[in-house]
Design a protein around this motif. Structure first.
Motif, PDB file in Angstrom:
ATOM      1  N   GLY A  67       0.795  -1.224   0.000  1.00 14.47           N
ATOM      2  CA  GLY A  67       0.000   0.000   0.000  1.00 14.47           C
ATOM      3  C   GLY A  67       0.830   1.278   0.000  1.00 14.47           C
ATOM      4  N   PRO A  68       1.712   1.466   0.993  1.00  9.43           N
ATOM      5  CA  PRO A  68       2.539   2.683   1.014  1.00  9.43           C
ATOM      6  C   PRO A  68       3.445   2.812  -0.217  1.00  9.43           C
ATOM      7  CG  PRO A  68       2.557   1.615   3.149  1.00  9.43           C
ATOM      8  CD  PRO A  68       1.879   0.666   2.202  1.00  9.43           C
TER       9      PRO A  68
ATOM     10  N   GLY B 240       1.267   3.755  -3.213  1.00  8.04           N
ATOM     11  CA  GLY B 240       0.751   5.100  -3.030  1.00  8.04           C
ATOM     12  C   GLY B 240       1.778   6.166  -3.355  1.00  8.04           C
ATOM     13  N   MET B 241       2.994   5.994  -2.860  1.00  8.34           N
ATOM     14  CA  MET B 241       4.057   6.963  -3.148  1.00  8.34           C
ATOM     15  C   MET B 241       4.449   6.924  -4.625  1.00  8.34           C
ATOM     16  SD  MET B 241       4.379   8.512  -0.362  1.00  8.34           S
ATOM     17  CE  MET B 241       5.750   9.553  -0.866  1.00  8.34           C
ATOM     18  N   PHE B 242       4.430   5.729  -5.224  1.00  9.45           N
ATOM     19  CA  PHE B 242       4.770   5.595  -6.643  1.00  9.45           C
ATOM     20  C   PHE B 242       3.758   6.331  -7.508  1.00  9.45           C
ATOM     21  CE2 PHE B 242       4.503   3.473 -10.753  1.00  9.45           C
ATOM     22  CZ  PHE B 242       5.841   3.435 -11.144  1.00  9.45           C
ATOM     23  N   ILE B 243       2.466   6.146  -7.218  1.00  4.73           N
ATOM     24  CA  ILE B 243       1.415   6.820  -7.980  1.00  4.73           C
ATOM     25  C   ILE B 243       1.497   8.326  -7.796  1.00  4.73           C
ATOM     26  CG2 ILE B 243      -1.088   7.170  -8.144  1.00  4.73           C
ATOM     27  CD1 ILE B 243      -1.434   4.210  -7.449  1.00  4.73           C
TER      28      ILE B 243
ATOM     29  N   PHE C  34       7.966   7.578  12.129  1.00  2.00           N
ATOM     30  CA  PHE C  34       9.181   8.396  12.066  1.00  2.00           C
ATOM     31  C   PHE C  34      10.326   7.808  11.240  1.00  2.00           C
ATOM     32  CE2 PHE C  34       7.192   9.371  16.260  1.00  2.00           C
ATOM     33  CZ  PHE C  34       6.822  10.678  15.982  1.00  2.00           C
ATOM     34  N   ILE C  35      10.158   6.628  10.660  1.00  6.20           N
ATOM     35  CA  ILE C  35      11.271   5.993   9.963  1.00  6.20           C
ATOM     36  C   ILE C  35      11.732   6.822   8.760  1.00  6.20           C
ATOM     37  CG2 ILE C  35       9.747   4.564   8.525  1.00  6.20           C
ATOM     38  CD1 ILE C  35      13.191   3.556   9.930  1.00  6.20           C
ATOM     39  N   THR C  36      10.791   7.425   8.035  1.00  6.51           N
ATOM     40  CA  THR C  36      11.159   8.219   6.855  1.00  6.51           C
ATOM     41  C   THR C  36      11.961   9.454   7.248  1.00  6.51           C
ATOM     42  OG1 THR C  36       9.159   7.472   5.706  1.00  6.51           O
ATOM     43  CG2 THR C  36      10.284   9.399   4.809  1.00  6.51           C
ATOM     44  N   THR C  37      11.486  10.177   8.251  1.00  5.24           N
ATOM     45  CA  THR C  37      12.185  11.380   8.715  1.00  5.24           C
ATOM     46  C   THR C  37      13.540  11.022   9.317  1.00  5.24           C
ATOM     47  OG1 THR C  37      10.013  12.260   9.291  1.00  5.24           O
ATOM     48  CG2 THR C  37      11.920  13.490  10.064  1.00  5.24           C
ATOM     49  N   TYR C  38      13.580   9.939  10.057  1.00  5.16           N
ATOM     50  CA  TYR C  38      14.833   9.471  10.670  1.00  5.16           C
ATOM     51  C   TYR C  38      15.849   9.098   9.596  1.00  5.16           C
ATOM     52  CZ  TYR C  38      17.928   6.484  13.537  1.00  5.16           C
ATOM     53  OH  TYR C  38      19.009   5.913  14.171  1.00  5.16           O
TER      54      TYR C  38
ATOM     55  N   TYR D  93      17.484   6.298   0.494  1.00  6.38           N
ATOM     56  CA  TYR D  93      17.351   5.285  -0.557  1.00  6.38           C
ATOM     57  C   TYR D  93      17.186   3.889   0.058  1.00  6.38           C
ATOM     58  CZ  TYR D  93      18.469   2.157  -4.398  1.00  6.38           C
ATOM     59  OH  TYR D  93      18.436   1.150  -5.324  1.00  6.38           O
ATOM     60  N   VAL D  94      18.012   3.576   1.033  1.00  3.88           N
ATOM     61  CA  VAL D  94      17.945   2.257   1.668  1.00  3.88           C
ATOM     62  C   VAL D  94      16.623   2.085   2.421  1.00  3.88           C
ATOM     63  CG1 VAL D  94      19.036   0.708   3.346  1.00  3.88           C
ATOM     64  CG2 VAL D  94      20.449   2.154   1.877  1.00  3.88           C
ATOM     65  N   SER D  95      16.139   3.168   3.020  1.00  4.22           N
ATOM     66  CA  SER D  95      14.914   3.073   3.825  1.00  4.22           C
ATOM     67  C   SER D  95      13.700   2.684   2.988  1.00  4.22           C
ATOM     68  CB  SER D  95      14.638   4.400   4.539  1.00  4.22           C
ATOM     69  OG  SER D  95      14.290   5.415   3.607  1.00  4.22           O
ATOM     70  N   SER D  96      13.760   2.925   1.656  1.00  2.00           N
ATOM     71  CA  SER D  96      12.638   2.560   0.801  1.00  2.00           C
ATOM     72  C   SER D  96      12.437   1.047   0.756  1.00  2.00           C
ATOM     73  CB  SER D  96      12.846   3.098  -0.622  1.00  2.00           C
ATOM     74  OG  SER D  96      14.012   2.538  -1.203  1.00  2.00           O
ATOM     75  N   PHE D  97      13.487   0.291   1.137  1.00  2.00           N
ATOM     76  CA  PHE D  97      13.396  -1.172   1.154  1.00  2.00           C
ATOM     77  C   PHE D  97      13.070  -1.720   2.544  1.00  2.00           C
ATOM     78  CE2 PHE D  97      16.229  -0.063  -2.342  1.00  2.00           C
ATOM     79  CZ  PHE D  97      15.681  -0.797  -3.391  1.00  2.00           C
ATOM     80  N   PHE D  98      12.938  -0.826   3.527  1.00  2.00           N
ATOM     81  CA  PHE D  98      12.754  -1.259   4.915  1.00  2.00           C
ATOM     82  C   PHE D  98      11.533  -2.156   5.083  1.00  2.00           C
ATOM     83  CE2 PHE D  98      11.087  -0.789   9.211  1.00  2.00           C
ATOM     84  CZ  PHE D  98      12.215  -0.964   9.996  1.00  2.00           C
ATOM     85  N   PHE D  99      10.374  -1.683   4.612  1.00  2.00           N
ATOM     86  CA  PHE D  99       9.151  -2.450   4.817  1.00  2.00           C
ATOM     87  C   PHE D  99       9.044  -3.645   3.872  1.00  2.00           C
ATOM     88  CE2 PHE D  99       7.870   1.455   7.020  1.00  2.00           C
ATOM     89  CZ  PHE D  99       7.333   0.903   8.174  1.00  2.00           C
ATOM     90  N   ILE D 100       9.805  -3.612   2.779  1.00  2.00           N
ATOM     91  CA  ILE D 100       9.862  -4.783   1.911  1.00  2.00           C
ATOM     92  C   ILE D 100      10.587  -5.914   2.633  1.00  2.00           C
ATOM     93  CG2 ILE D 100      10.816  -5.704  -0.247  1.00  2.00           C
ATOM     94  CD1 ILE D 100      10.339  -2.971  -1.501  1.00  2.00           C
ATOM     95  N   VAL D 101      11.713  -5.582   3.283  1.00  2.00           N
ATOM     96  CA  VAL D 101      12.443  -6.573   4.077  1.00  2.00           C
ATOM     97  C   VAL D 101      11.565  -7.071   5.216  1.00  2.00           C
ATOM     98  CG1 VAL D 101      14.419  -6.923   5.627  1.00  2.00           C
ATOM     99  CG2 VAL D 101      14.714  -5.652   3.504  1.00  2.00           C
ATOM    100  N   TYR D 102      10.859  -6.147   5.842  1.00  2.00           N
ATOM    101  CA  TYR D 102       9.925  -6.498   6.925  1.00  2.00           C
ATOM    102  C   TYR D 102       8.902  -7.527   6.447  1.00  2.00           C
ATOM    103  CZ  TYR D 102       5.578  -5.814   9.597  1.00  2.00           C
ATOM    104  OH  TYR D 102       4.412  -6.005  10.291  1.00  2.00           O
TER     105      TYR D 102
END
Length: 400
Positions: A150-151, A154-157, A232-236, A244-253
């Motif tokens: 979902g996130p 949403g950001m891609f669109i 806060f993960i995006t701001t952090y 760039y790496v954080s964009s894969f955070f929830f994919i790994v999750y």
């Protein structure tokens, strides 16, 4: 002895329907603040309200839905919830002011509260008792996958098309799932005279399942820890130059939830909830600690993996426990009670924890939440773990 069948048509339909509910929820949750800011020039606090007021509507609806779902009927409640959620999602296309947006968000949240309580109650009835942990774990994957897809979509669109395309995509998927739920077959509800008598009147007992409250408190604290990451993960990541790496955070999750879920659900059923819950809570604490010490991409993604093993396991296990400890005729209230506490943790997290960020920073916040989750480990023992241990020992002694 053969295990009772889990992957039935009903189970697949209700899991798919739940996926599209939470897909819409997470897609709009991460993009609605951008919409409010760009479309209506909303301030950060107003944009935050546009995001958070959804949870307020959801909580209110869950409280009353859990109370009346048995009287209305599970399937009828499911239809009502999906119709309202589809209609209120369509209203986003007509939003022309900030005030109208807030009203739509509140109503949209209330509609989802009705629909998601119904799906959670129905699936609790569909899952065989002997496969409770495993079935609940697989069902919870619908939420986990939605929380990652979902996130991202949403950001891609938002980056590659008009913002209204987000609404159109949600409407199409919800329409599809609305059609699918008509093919669910639910066993007819039957209540004794004593059970029907207990349902009359108004008291706290009619809105919450008391036996589910102890584990729901654990659910709330765990959700509070998760909200510190979700919010806060995006701001952090921007602060420590790991966007760039954080964009894969929830994919790994999501990957680690998918990999671990078949094992953790089976262990829950075969070895008991304590065998799963204690390590999972500890892994969640380790995820938060890893975030507090992150200086490179590897440690950030490691935190995502630990989060998948920790929160991904606890979020489904607490739901299974809430149903397990409650009377069969109060499954709807047990489901609603756990969801209310869980949503409360996610809902108040951004507001409550946001006050600490200016004082201790993001690293300090995640260290603080590490301590909170470690305390939750002992709280789980006091509220449920020690009781579950005694029950399991009694079962073993009787079987011996």
């Amino acid at each position: 002895m053969d295990k009772p069948k889990l992957w039935t048509k009903n189970f697949l339909i209700v899991s798919t329907a739940n996926f599209f509910l939470y897909f819409t929820f997470y897609l709009l949750m991460v993009t609605i603040t951008i919409f409010a800011t760009e479309k209506f020039h909303a301030s950060p606090s107003e944009a935050g309200l546009a995001s958070g007021i959804f949870v307020i509507g959801l909580l209110i609806a869950r409280i009353f839905c859990g109370r009346y779902i048995d009287q209305i009927g599970w399937k009828k409640t499911l239809y009502i919830g999906f119709v309202l959620f589809l209609i209120t999602t369509c209203l986003y296309v007509l939003v022309n002011s900030m005030g109208f947006l807030l009203v739509v968000r509140f109503l949209n949240g209330a509609a989802m509260g009705i629909a998601s309580t119904a799906t959670g109650t129905i699936v609790a009835k569909i899952i065989p008792n002997k496969r409770r942990g495993e079935g609940t774990g697989y069902y919870a994957l619908s939420l986990t996958v939605a929380a990652s897809i979902g996130p991202f979509l949403g950001m891609f669109i938002t980056q590659h098309a008009t913002f209204y395309m987000n609404f159109i995509v949600c409407i199409i998927f919800l329409a599809f799932s609305f059609i699918a739920v008509f093919f669910i077959k639910i066993p007819k509800l039957e209540f004794t005279k004593e059970e029907l008598k207990k349902k009359k009147g108004l008291s706290l007992h009619h809105f919450f399942e008391v036996k589910a409250i102890p584990i729901s408190i654990i659910s709330c604290i765990i959700a509070l820890g998760y909200s510190s990451i979700l919010t806060f993960i995006t701001t952090y990541a921007k602060e420590i130059n790991l966007v760039y790496v954080s964009s894969f955070f929830f994919i790994v999750y999501a990957v680690f939830v998918l990999v671990s879920r078949p094992f953790t659900g089976r262990w829950f059923d075969e070895k008991g909830e304590n065998f799963v819950m204690y390590p999972a809570i500890l892994l969640l604490a380790m995820a938060l600690f890893s975030l507090s010490q992150t200086h490179n991409g590897f440690s950030l993604l490691l935190a995502g993996a630990l989060l998948g093993l920790g929160y991904g396991t606890t979020s489904s296990s607490v739901q299974a426990i809430a149903v397990k400890v409650s009377p069969k005729h109060r499954i709807g209230l047990a489901t609603s009670t756990n969801f209310i506490f869980q949503d409360l943790g996610v809902g108040i997290g951004p507001f409550l924890l946001g006050y600490f960020v200016p004082l201790i920073g993001y690293r300090g916040l995640y260290m603080m939440m590490t301590v909170v989750i470690l305390v939750c480990l002992f709280l789980y023992y006091l509220l449920h773990g020690r009781t579950a241990m005694c029950v399991n020992e009694d079962v073993k002694s009787k079987s011996a």
